[in-house]
Scaffold this motif. Structure first.
Motif, PDB file in Angstrom:
ATOM      1  N   HIS A 124      17.739 -40.486  -3.469  1.00  0.00           N
ATOM      2  CA  HIS A 124      17.864 -40.106  -2.061  1.00  0.00           C
ATOM      3  C   HIS A 124      17.161 -38.778  -1.804  1.00  0.00           C
ATOM      4  O   HIS A 124      16.641 -38.531  -0.719  1.00  0.00           O
ATOM      5  CB  HIS A 124      19.334 -40.004  -1.655  1.00  0.00           C
ATOM      6  CG  HIS A 124      19.996 -41.335  -1.492  1.00  0.00           C
ATOM      7  ND1 HIS A 124      19.577 -42.262  -0.563  1.00  0.00           N
ATOM      8  CD2 HIS A 124      21.032 -41.913  -2.145  1.00  0.00           C
ATOM      9  CE1 HIS A 124      20.337 -43.343  -0.640  1.00  0.00           C
ATOM     10  NE2 HIS A 124      21.222 -43.162  -1.597  1.00  0.00           N
ATOM     11  N   PHE A 125      17.178 -37.918  -2.803  1.00  0.00           N
ATOM     12  CA  PHE A 125      16.469 -36.646  -2.677  1.00  0.00           C
ATOM     13  C   PHE A 125      15.970 -36.244  -4.057  1.00  0.00           C
ATOM     14  O   PHE A 125      16.553 -36.601  -5.075  1.00  0.00           O
ATOM     15  CB  PHE A 125      17.381 -35.552  -2.104  1.00  0.00           C
ATOM     16  CG  PHE A 125      18.636 -35.322  -2.902  1.00  0.00           C
ATOM     17  CD1 PHE A 125      18.662 -34.404  -3.934  1.00  0.00           C
ATOM     18  CD2 PHE A 125      19.792 -36.042  -2.629  1.00  0.00           C
ATOM     19  CE1 PHE A 125      19.816 -34.187  -4.671  1.00  0.00           C
ATOM     20  CE2 PHE A 125      20.949 -35.835  -3.364  1.00  0.00           C
ATOM     21  CZ  PHE A 125      20.969 -34.907  -4.386  1.00  0.00           C
ATOM     22  N   VAL A 126      14.866 -35.516  -4.086  1.00  0.00           N
ATOM     23  CA  VAL A 126      14.246 -35.101  -5.344  1.00  0.00           C
ATOM     24  C   VAL A 126      14.326 -33.583  -5.447  1.00  0.00           C
ATOM     25  O   VAL A 126      13.793 -32.866  -4.602  1.00  0.00           O
ATOM     26  CB  VAL A 126      12.778 -35.564  -5.412  1.00  0.00           C
ATOM     27  CG1 VAL A 126      12.113 -35.024  -6.666  1.00  0.00           C
ATOM     28  CG2 VAL A 126      12.712 -37.082  -5.390  1.00  0.00           C
ATOM     29  N   THR A 127      15.029 -33.103  -6.480  1.00  0.00           N
ATOM     30  CA  THR A 127      15.145 -31.664  -6.679  1.00  0.00           C
ATOM     31  C   THR A 127      14.195 -31.152  -7.758  1.00  0.00           C
ATOM     32  O   THR A 127      13.824 -29.993  -7.738  1.00  0.00           O
ATOM     33  CB  THR A 127      16.587 -31.292  -7.066  1.00  0.00           C
ATOM     34  OG1 THR A 127      16.978 -32.043  -8.237  1.00  0.00           O
ATOM     35  CG2 THR A 127      17.548 -31.619  -5.932  1.00  0.00           C
ATOM     36  N   ASP A 128      13.818 -32.005  -8.688  1.00  0.00           N
ATOM     37  CA  ASP A 128      12.934 -31.605  -9.794  1.00  0.00           C
ATOM     38  C   ASP A 128      11.605 -32.334  -9.678  1.00  0.00           C
ATOM     39  O   ASP A 128      11.278 -33.203 -10.487  1.00  0.00           O
ATOM     40  CB  ASP A 128      13.593 -31.926 -11.145  1.00  0.00           C
ATOM     41  CG  ASP A 128      14.894 -31.164 -11.347  1.00  0.00           C
ATOM     42  OD1 ASP A 128      14.999 -30.039 -10.828  1.00  0.00           O
ATOM     43  OD2 ASP A 128      15.787 -31.686 -12.018  1.00  0.00           O
TER      44      ASP A 128
END
Length: 237
Positions: free
Chosen positions: A215-219
């Motif tokens: 749902h979301f990419v932090t890395d």
């Protein structure tokens, strides 16, 4: 939610599925979707109508590539993943692939009364692995994901995080050329999250490919590229 009646549906994707063509694809590409479209019926008859989710998705995955697939809720990420693996038929378009595929669905598909060991044995037979190969693969996966102490524990006694580890482990069992992972680290603690990325890096070095829904990419630096589903189409980010 797990069920004794649930049947493990992932192993058969190593062979051709009705909605895909298991033909050789262009050099270096192990998975390709071309013009994939899918719509779902909404509402009651006679007002029932078709709502498009995918409107002609084009997507390629190269050998040794790690790709992130992102998009808003309802954008069609899981629908596309199911089409890529052959679990759902597209309305139009084609999917071609080369080599074996491992699939980790968002919701684990397990038998509540089977232990982790018994799941690996069952899926190993479905994959067509001999007993020695299955046991060796299982012995590697347990420490890689850190849940070997749960080997003899039934699925209905596992925590959500450990079920996620089993879910991922079953996708890894046959050492597939391509891994399709739908929110694979949901429920992981931080240590397991780091173990997951170590495992992905190992597979990249071995020339294996990974497509990860998030749902979301932090890395972002962990991915070779990120593709966003927007308005029913795949757009490079």
């Amino acid at each position: 939610m797990t069920s004794d009646a649930a049947r493990p549906s992932r192993p058969p994707v190593t062979s051709a599925a009705v909605s895909t063509a298991a033909a050789e694809v262009s050099t270096g590409v192990v998975l390709a979707a071309t013009g994939v479209a899918k719509a779902y019926g909404r509402g009651m008859w006679p007002a029932r109508r078709r709502t498009p989710v995918l409107r002609g998705v084009d997507l390629e995955l190269a050998a040794g590539e790690v790709v992130g697939l992102v998009g808003e809720n309802g954008s069609g990420k899981s629908t596309l993943m199911k089409i890529l693996v052959g679990d759902l038929a597209a309305d139009t378009g084609t999917v071609t692939r080369s080599g074996g595929i491992g699939y980790c669905p968002q919701e684990p598909v397990v038998y509540e009364r089977l232990t982790c060991d018994e799941h690996f044995e069952l899926f190993g037979r479905a994959y067509g692995l001999d007993e020695r190969t299955e046991r060796a693969s299982r012995a590697r996966i347990y420490p890689q994901l850190g849940f070997e102490r749960y080997a003899t524990v039934r699925a209905d006694h596992l925590s959500g995080g450990t079920l996620s580890k089993l879910n991922l482990g079953l996708a890894l069992l046959a050492d597939p050329e391509v891994l399709l992972l739908d929110e694979p680290y949901a429920g992981f603690d931080f240590d397991t999250y780091l173990k997951f990325w170590d495992l992905v890096a190992q597979r990249r070095r071995a020339g294996r490919s990974v497509l990860i829904i998030s749902h979301f990419v932090t890395d972002e630096e962990r991915f070779d590229r990120i593709v966003e589903l927007r308005d029913g189409r795949a757009v490079a980010r």
